[in-house]
Write a protein that holds these residues in place. Structure first.
Motif, PDB file in Angstrom:
ATOM      1  N   ASP A  14       0.868  -1.096  -0.107  1.00  0.00           N
ATOM      2  CA  ASP A  14       0.089   0.071  -0.175  1.00  0.00           C
ATOM      3  C   ASP A  14       0.901   1.046   0.032  1.00  0.00           C
ATOM      4  O   ASP A  14       0.539   2.249  -0.755  1.00  0.00           O
ATOM      5  CB  ASP A  14      -0.969   0.190   1.183  1.00  0.00           C
ATOM      6  N   ASN A  15       1.833   1.178   0.885  1.00  0.00           N
ATOM      7  CA  ASN A  15       2.608   2.326   0.994  1.00  0.00           C
ATOM      8  C   ASN A  15       3.383   2.881  -0.215  1.00  0.00           C
ATOM      9  O   ASN A  15       3.859   3.862  -0.749  1.00  0.00           O
ATOM     10  CB  ASN A  15       3.695   2.436   2.101  1.00  0.00           C
ATOM     11  N   ALA A  16       4.000   1.678  -0.985  1.00  0.00           N
ATOM     12  CA  ALA A  16       4.710   1.612  -2.206  1.00  0.00           C
ATOM     13  C   ALA A  16       3.939   2.297  -3.288  1.00  0.00           C
ATOM     14  O   ALA A  16       4.420   2.849  -4.255  1.00  0.00           O
ATOM     15  CB  ALA A  16       5.309   0.327  -2.336  1.00  0.00           C
ATOM     16  N   LEU A  17       2.751   1.755  -3.315  1.00  0.00           N
ATOM     17  CA  LEU A  17       1.623   2.207  -4.516  1.00  0.00           C
ATOM     18  C   LEU A  17       1.371   3.423  -4.461  1.00  0.00           C
ATOM     19  O   LEU A  17       1.239   4.449  -5.386  1.00  0.00           O
ATOM     20  CB  LEU A  17       0.383   1.319  -4.403  1.00  0.00           C
ATOM     21  N   LEU A  18       1.231   3.984  -2.986  1.00  0.00           N
ATOM     22  CA  LEU A  18       1.085   5.472  -2.656  1.00  0.00           C
ATOM     23  C   LEU A  18       2.268   6.328  -3.257  1.00  0.00           C
ATOM     24  O   LEU A  18       2.168   7.313  -4.055  1.00  0.00           O
ATOM     25  CB  LEU A  18       0.904   5.646  -1.267  1.00  0.00           C
ATOM     26  N   SER A  19       3.330   5.815  -2.768  1.00  0.00           N
ATOM     27  CA  SER A  19       4.612   6.607  -3.318  1.00  0.00           C
ATOM     28  C   SER A  19       4.812   6.655  -4.843  1.00  0.00           C
ATOM     29  O   SER A  19       5.215   7.500  -5.531  1.00  0.00           O
ATOM     30  CB  SER A  19       5.894   6.087  -2.841  1.00  0.00           C
ATOM     31  N   ILE A  31      -1.813   3.033 -16.338  1.00  0.00           N
ATOM     32  CA  ILE A  31      -1.222   1.764 -16.091  1.00  0.00           C
ATOM     33  C   ILE A  31      -1.459   1.123 -14.761  1.00  0.00           C
ATOM     34  O   ILE A  31      -1.560   0.325 -14.415  1.00  0.00           O
ATOM     35  CB  ILE A  31       0.233   1.724 -16.614  1.00  0.00           C
ATOM     36  N   LEU A  32      -1.095   2.523 -13.929  1.00  0.00           N
ATOM     37  CA  LEU A  32      -1.242   2.035 -12.533  1.00  0.00           C
ATOM     38  C   LEU A  32      -2.441   1.725 -11.962  1.00  0.00           C
ATOM     39  O   LEU A  32      -2.646   0.897 -11.029  1.00  0.00           O
ATOM     40  CB  LEU A  32      -0.363   3.186 -11.647  1.00  0.00           C
ATOM     41  N   ASP A  33      -3.321   2.505 -12.366  1.00  0.00           N
ATOM     42  CA  ASP A  33      -4.842   2.072 -12.233  1.00  0.00           C
ATOM     43  C   ASP A  33      -5.129   0.740 -12.563  1.00  0.00           C
ATOM     44  O   ASP A  33      -5.879  -0.041 -11.723  1.00  0.00           O
ATOM     45  CB  ASP A  33      -5.731   3.055 -12.850  1.00  0.00           C
ATOM     46  N   TRP A  34      -4.775   0.047 -13.618  1.00  0.00           N
ATOM     47  CA  TRP A  34      -4.977  -1.343 -14.088  1.00  0.00           C
ATOM     48  C   TRP A  34      -4.399  -2.006 -13.109  1.00  0.00           C
ATOM     49  O   TRP A  34      -4.849  -3.070 -12.664  1.00  0.00           O
ATOM     50  CB  TRP A  34      -4.368  -1.308 -15.651  1.00  0.00           C
ATOM     51  N   PHE A  35      -3.227  -1.785 -13.056  1.00  0.00           N
ATOM     52  CA  PHE A  35      -2.457  -2.738 -11.781  1.00  0.00           C
ATOM     53  C   PHE A  35      -2.956  -2.551 -10.355  1.00  0.00           C
ATOM     54  O   PHE A  35      -3.112  -3.814  -9.981  1.00  0.00           O
ATOM     55  CB  PHE A  35      -0.741  -2.168 -11.670  1.00  0.00           C
ATOM     56  N   GLU A  36      -3.481  -1.580 -10.003  1.00  0.00           N
ATOM     57  CA  GLU A  36      -4.210  -1.447  -8.611  1.00  0.00           C
ATOM     58  C   GLU A  36      -5.412  -2.340  -8.882  1.00  0.00           C
ATOM     59  O   GLU A  36      -5.671  -3.104  -7.828  1.00  0.00           O
ATOM     60  CB  GLU A  36      -4.414  -0.227  -8.404  1.00  0.00           C
ATOM     61  N   ASP A  37      -6.277  -2.339  -9.961  1.00  0.00           N
ATOM     62  CA  ASP A  37      -7.397  -3.139  -9.968  1.00  0.00           C
ATOM     63  C   ASP A  37      -7.251  -4.538  -9.878  1.00  0.00           C
ATOM     64  O   ASP A  37      -7.984  -5.332  -9.261  1.00  0.00           O
ATOM     65  CB  ASP A  37      -8.054  -2.570 -11.253  1.00  0.00           C
ATOM     66  N   ASN A  38      -6.078  -5.101 -10.750  1.00  0.00           N
ATOM     67  CA  ASN A  38      -5.876  -6.340 -10.896  1.00  0.00           C
ATOM     68  C   ASN A  38      -5.057  -7.158  -9.907  1.00  0.00           C
ATOM     69  O   ASN A  38      -5.042  -8.229  -9.750  1.00  0.00           O
ATOM     70  CB  ASN A  38      -5.428  -6.667 -12.360  1.00  0.00           C
ATOM     71  N   ILE A 139      19.286  -5.830  -3.774  1.00  0.00           N
ATOM     72  CA  ILE A 139      18.340  -4.453  -3.499  1.00  0.00           C
ATOM     73  C   ILE A 139      17.295  -4.967  -2.487  1.00  0.00           C
ATOM     74  O   ILE A 139      17.154  -4.425  -1.759  1.00  0.00           O
ATOM     75  CB  ILE A 139      17.652  -4.029  -4.882  1.00  0.00           C
ATOM     76  N   VAL A 140      16.795  -6.464  -2.949  1.00  0.00           N
ATOM     77  CA  VAL A 140      15.752  -6.934  -1.831  1.00  0.00           C
ATOM     78  C   VAL A 140      16.142  -7.117  -0.402  1.00  0.00           C
ATOM     79  O   VAL A 140      15.583  -6.679   0.513  1.00  0.00           O
ATOM     80  CB  VAL A 140      15.264  -8.153  -2.497  1.00  0.00           C
ATOM     81  N   ARG A 141      17.538  -7.642  -0.359  1.00  0.00           N
ATOM     82  CA  ARG A 141      18.235  -7.779   1.059  1.00  0.00           C
ATOM     83  C   ARG A 141      18.270  -6.563   1.538  1.00  0.00           C
ATOM     84  O   ARG A 141      18.288  -6.246   2.686  1.00  0.00           O
ATOM     85  CB  ARG A 141      19.659  -8.329   0.810  1.00  0.00           C
ATOM     86  N   ASP A 142      18.592  -5.480   1.097  1.00  0.00           N
ATOM     87  CA  ASP A 142      18.510  -4.182   1.422  1.00  0.00           C
ATOM     88  C   ASP A 142      17.475  -3.252   1.747  1.00  0.00           C
ATOM     89  O   ASP A 142      17.511  -2.118   1.965  1.00  0.00           O
ATOM     90  CB  ASP A 142      19.622  -3.184   0.393  1.00  0.00           C
ATOM     91  N   TYR A 143      16.394  -3.769   1.337  1.00  0.00           N
ATOM     92  CA  TYR A 143      14.893  -3.167   1.367  1.00  0.00           C
ATOM     93  C   TYR A 143      14.904  -2.565   2.408  1.00  0.00           C
ATOM     94  O   TYR A 143      14.348  -1.169   2.496  1.00  0.00           O
ATOM     95  CB  TYR A 143      13.971  -4.009   1.137  1.00  0.00           C
ATOM     96  N   HIS A 144      14.976  -3.023   3.598  1.00  0.00           N
ATOM     97  CA  HIS A 144      14.595  -2.514   4.948  1.00  0.00           C
ATOM     98  C   HIS A 144      15.236  -1.228   5.516  1.00  0.00           C
ATOM     99  O   HIS A 144      14.951  -0.433   6.251  1.00  0.00           O
ATOM    100  CB  HIS A 144      14.201  -3.451   6.277  1.00  0.00           C
ATOM    101  N   SER A 145      16.529  -1.088   4.759  1.00  0.00           N
ATOM    102  CA  SER A 145      17.409   0.002   5.340  1.00  0.00           C
ATOM    103  C   SER A 145      17.439   1.214   4.271  1.00  0.00           C
ATOM    104  O   SER A 145      18.043   2.100   4.506  1.00  0.00           O
ATOM    105  CB  SER A 145      18.914  -0.640   5.170  1.00  0.00           C
ATOM    106  N   ARG A 146      16.592   1.039   3.230  1.00  0.00           N
ATOM    107  CA  ARG A 146      16.448   1.978   2.352  1.00  0.00           C
ATOM    108  C   ARG A 146      15.295   3.005   2.692  1.00  0.00           C
ATOM    109  O   ARG A 146      14.178   2.568   3.445  1.00  0.00           O
ATOM    110  CB  ARG A 146      16.004   1.628   1.047  1.00  0.00           C
ATOM    111  N   HIS A 147      15.314   4.165   2.434  1.00  0.00           N
ATOM    112  CA  HIS A 147      14.079   5.244   3.051  1.00  0.00           C
ATOM    113  C   HIS A 147      13.408   5.770   1.595  1.00  0.00           C
ATOM    114  O   HIS A 147      14.082   6.003   0.748  1.00  0.00           O
ATOM    115  CB  HIS A 147      14.762   6.301   3.616  1.00  0.00           C
ATOM    116  N   PHE A 148      12.249   5.452   1.598  1.00  0.00           N
ATOM    117  CA  PHE A 148      11.366   6.026   0.517  1.00  0.00           C
ATOM    118  C   PHE A 148      10.488   7.073   0.798  1.00  0.00           C
ATOM    119  O   PHE A 148       9.917   7.362   1.739  1.00  0.00           O
ATOM    120  CB  PHE A 148      10.392   4.765   0.300  1.00  0.00           C
TER     121      PHE A 148
END
Length: 148
Positions: A14-19, A31-38, A139-148
């Motif tokens: 949810d937060n990533a989609l909002l960002s 495209i984002l609307d379509w992705f959100e719907d599906n 990137i995935v391993r470092d996910y929690h240390s990144r600031h969005f």
């Protein structure tokens, strides 16, 4: 950009989609609307929860699969389908041609399996794929240390 959501933990979608929606140009908003719907599910009218998406998060999200170094795609199934199509060389074979094709493909897979059991290594992936996999894993391993 939207496909990057597959590498975000499910609880953070949810937060990533909002960002993402705040930073995307207007011309790709559809495209984002379509992705959100599906894939994510639209926020209901009360605004307190999302509707069920067409494809559940667990089906397409690969965050944990990446961390666990598991396959993220169905390339093995695609390759098997392509092998069978190549062997049959037609879209709608008669049943006997299909059976013969399945036998030939299976014999080849049995030979390959025996090769692996005998201690031989599977073919090495191309360097570009190994490098891409390593970049994604980092990137995935470092996910929690990144600031969005």
């Amino acid at each position: 950009m939207v496909t990057a959501l597959a590498f975000v933990p499910i609880e953070d979608i949810d937060n990533a989609l909002l960002s993402l929606s705040e930073n995307l140009p207007d011309d790709v908003q559809t495209i984002l609307d379509w992705f959100e719907d599906n894939y994510v599910g639209r926020i209901n009218r009360r605004g307190n929860e999302r509707r069920q998406p067409l494809f559940p998060h667990e089906m397409w999200n690969v965050f944990n699969r990446t961390l666990n170094q598991q396959d993220r795609t169905n390339n093995h199934a695609e390759a098997a389908h392509r092998r069978l199509q190549t062997e049959l060389s037609m879209d709608h074979p008669i049943i006997w041609k299909l059976i013969d094709g399945l036998r030939k493909v299976q014999a080849n897979r049995d030979f390959y399996y025996e090769h692996l059991v005998a201690g031989h290594n599977p073919p090495v992936k191309l360097k570009k794929y190994r490098d891409a996999y390593q970049r994604i894993l980092t990137i995935v391993r470092d996910y929690h240390s990144r600031h969005f």
